[in-house]
Design a protein around this motif. Structure first.
Motif, short mmCIF file in Angstrom:
data_model
loop_
_atom_site.label_atom_id
_atom_site.label_comp_id
_atom_site.label_asym_id
_atom_site.label_seq_id
_atom_site.Cartn_x
_atom_site.Cartn_y
_atom_site.Cartn_z
N ILE A 6 -26.73 18.70 3.50
CA ILE A 6 -25.78 19.22 4.49
C ILE A 6 -24.62 19.95 3.82
N LEU A 10 -23.78 23.90 4.56
CA LEU A 10 -22.51 24.33 5.16
C LEU A 10 -21.79 25.34 4.28
N ARG A 14 -21.07 29.19 5.47
CA ARG A 14 -19.68 29.66 5.48
C ARG A 14 -19.49 30.89 4.59
N GLN A 21 -12.69 27.57 4.67
CA GLN A 21 -12.92 26.30 5.37
C GLN A 21 -12.04 26.20 6.61
N VAL A 24 -13.55 28.08 9.52
CA VAL A 24 -14.61 27.31 10.18
C VAL A 24 -13.98 26.28 11.12
N TYR A 28 -14.44 26.00 15.15
CA TYR A 28 -14.90 24.72 15.72
C TYR A 28 -13.94 24.26 16.82
N LEU A 42 -13.51 19.77 6.79
CA LEU A 42 -14.71 20.55 6.53
C LEU A 42 -15.07 20.49 5.05
N TYR A 45 -17.13 17.48 4.31
CA TYR A 45 -18.53 17.65 4.67
C TYR A 45 -19.27 18.46 3.59
N GLU A 46 -18.61 19.50 3.08
CA GLU A 46 -19.25 20.34 2.07
C GLU A 46 -19.46 19.57 0.76
N ARG A 57 -22.16 17.91 14.35
CA ARG A 57 -23.19 18.88 13.94
C ARG A 57 -23.53 19.84 15.08
N LEU A 60 -20.83 22.45 15.02
CA LEU A 60 -20.95 23.28 13.82
C LEU A 60 -22.11 24.26 13.96
N LEU A 71 -29.14 21.72 10.97
CA LEU A 71 -28.11 20.84 10.42
C LEU A 71 -28.59 19.39 10.39
#
Length: 439
Positions: A6, A10, A14, A21, A24, A28, A42, A45-46, A57, A60, A71
């Motif tokens: 994931i 991402l 991106r 970030q 994004v 969102y 974010l 998550y990356e 998700r 996203l 995702l």
């Protein structure tokens, strides 16, 4: 993309768009209709220090214009790697992260192994780690989706029980009982927020027993506050006021006295005792002004000024009359401003919902349908899974109020009723709730 985790996915989505970030996060938030994410989150998550939950998700996927299944598969890959010990592609680039972030994922496994070693003979390090985990969960509880937390609350609570079945030094035993009390209190709140008041009461009784075993006056008072909440949402207002009053009999410091007085005021107002409610509100203000700095845990165990004003707003509405309605508008508005000015992790989503619903009802009582709709937008545009049982009940009550004859002919009132009914049904559906309650 079959073996893509994931985090890498991402990053790729991106960077293909040339976005930061924060960009994004902004996209969102625009889709979700509120300030739910930051660029920093974010980034987690990356880096795969956190895996976005299903509803995150979903949004996203909309941001990047891809199927949510893409995702979901990537999240499954990341979780599988974590379980097998295989490093993700993102983790191979750890030199690009801050040192603290690169170590955070390992810390969880390390803490679990320390508990395993201790099992029936807890040492200082294990107790300290448990206390740190409890403090983290208590703070995260007020601002994060319940789905992200309730499994961890249950796991840590059961770990504390297992440690207490072993042998420790007396001081460590006391600390473990306090931690177990707090975890049972968190479990009670999970059940309370999901509307299972019987299970909530069971967890609260165990929390009280643990606090009593530790001789911890502050936790004994806090548990009385939880029991007062359970009675309140069960419609037993006189009992709720009595439990809050009983909690005030414990020797405490910090914000617990403010919490108990606020709970008593709200319950008395709902029971029709306007004079008693007014006196309790005065006590809450006095206790808040007399507070001094303490080391009480943050989050669910604290009672910040913003929360006091949120409770005061509900109390004034219950007292009735135009003057009290104006006071409710002022108190709820203050609660929202204070929460918005706090750090993101300290912004209680539940209290923000409650304050907006109170403002909506206050505007309705003043005949301002436009203001009612504006205040409700924050709640109705939020994911249904974020709405606790108490908020759903408040929305249902507001829907019934809009059905009264004085609003019958208003198209705006009919539109609001439809939106409220839709949200209540959606929030009450099994898909909006975790698959099981903590047991």
């Amino acid at each position: 993309m079959g073996d893509t985790g994931i985090g890498e996915l991402l990053v790729r989505l991106r960077t293909d768009r040339g976005w930061s970030q924060q960009r994004v996060a902004d996209e969102y938030n625009a889709l979700e209709g509120r300030s739910a994410k930051t660029g920093k989150e974010l980034g987690r998550y990356e880096r795969e220090t956190r895996v976005p939950v299903p509803y995150t998700r979903k949004y996203l996927a909309k941001v990047f214009g891809v199927d949510v299944a893409v995702l979901d598969r990537a999240a499954t890959v990341t979780k599988r790697r974590r379980g097998s010990g295989e490093p993700s592609l993102c983790s191979e680039r750890a030199h690009a992260r801050p040192v603290a972030d690169s170590m955070s994922a390992d810390a969880v496994a390390s803490a679990d192994f320390a508990r395993f070693i201790a099992q029936r003979n807890a040492d200082v390090a294990v107790v300290e780690q448990l206390e740190a985990d409890v403090a983290h969960l208590a703070r995260a509880y007020v601002s994060h989706p319940l789905l992200e937390l309730y499994v961890e609350i249950k796991r840590l609570r059961n770990a504390a029980f297992e440690l207490l079945r072993g042998r420790q030094h007396p001081r460590q035993t006391t600390d473990l009982y306090v931690a177990a009390s707090r975890l049972c209190g968190l479990s009670a709140h999970v059940c309370l927020d999901l509307g299972d008041y019987t299970s909530a009461a069971t967890h609260a009784r165990t929390a009280r027993a643990c606090a009593g075993a530790a001789g911890h006056e502050g936790m004994l008072a806090w548990v009385r506050a939880v029991e007062s909440l359970i009675a309140y949402w069960s419609g037993r207002y006189e009992q709720a006021a009595g439990l809050a009053r009983a909690g005030r009999g414990h020797r405490t410091s910090g914000s617990i006295a403010v919490r108990l007085a606020s709970l008593e005021a709200r319950a008395l107002a709902m029971g029709g005792d306007e004079a008693g409610a007014s006196a309790a509100l005065t006590d809450a203000d006095r206790f808040r002004q007399a507070m001094y700095c303490t080391d009480e845990p943050a989050g669910l165990f604290a009672f910040p000024a913003a929360k006091q004003f949120a409770y005061a707003g509900t109390t004034y509405l219950a007292m009735g009359g135009q003057i009290h309605t104006q006071q409710a508008i002022s108190a709820a508005g203050t609660a929202i401003r204070l929460y918005r000015g706090a750090e993101e992790d300290d912004q209680s989503v539940g209290d923000l919902f409650a304050a907006h619903v109170d403002l909506a009802r206050a505007h309705l009582l003043l005949g301002d349908l436009e203001g009612t709709e504006v205040m409700l937008a924050f709640v109705l545009d939020s994911p249904p899974g974020r709405l606790s049982a108490s908020i759903v009940r408040r929305l249902g009550a507001l829907c019934r109020e809009l059905s009264r004859p004085q609003y019958g002919g208003a198209a705006q009132a009919a539109h609001l009723r439809e939106r409220l009914q839709y949200t209540v049904v959606l929030a009450a559906s099994p898909a909006a709730r975790p698959p099981e309650l903590p047991t």
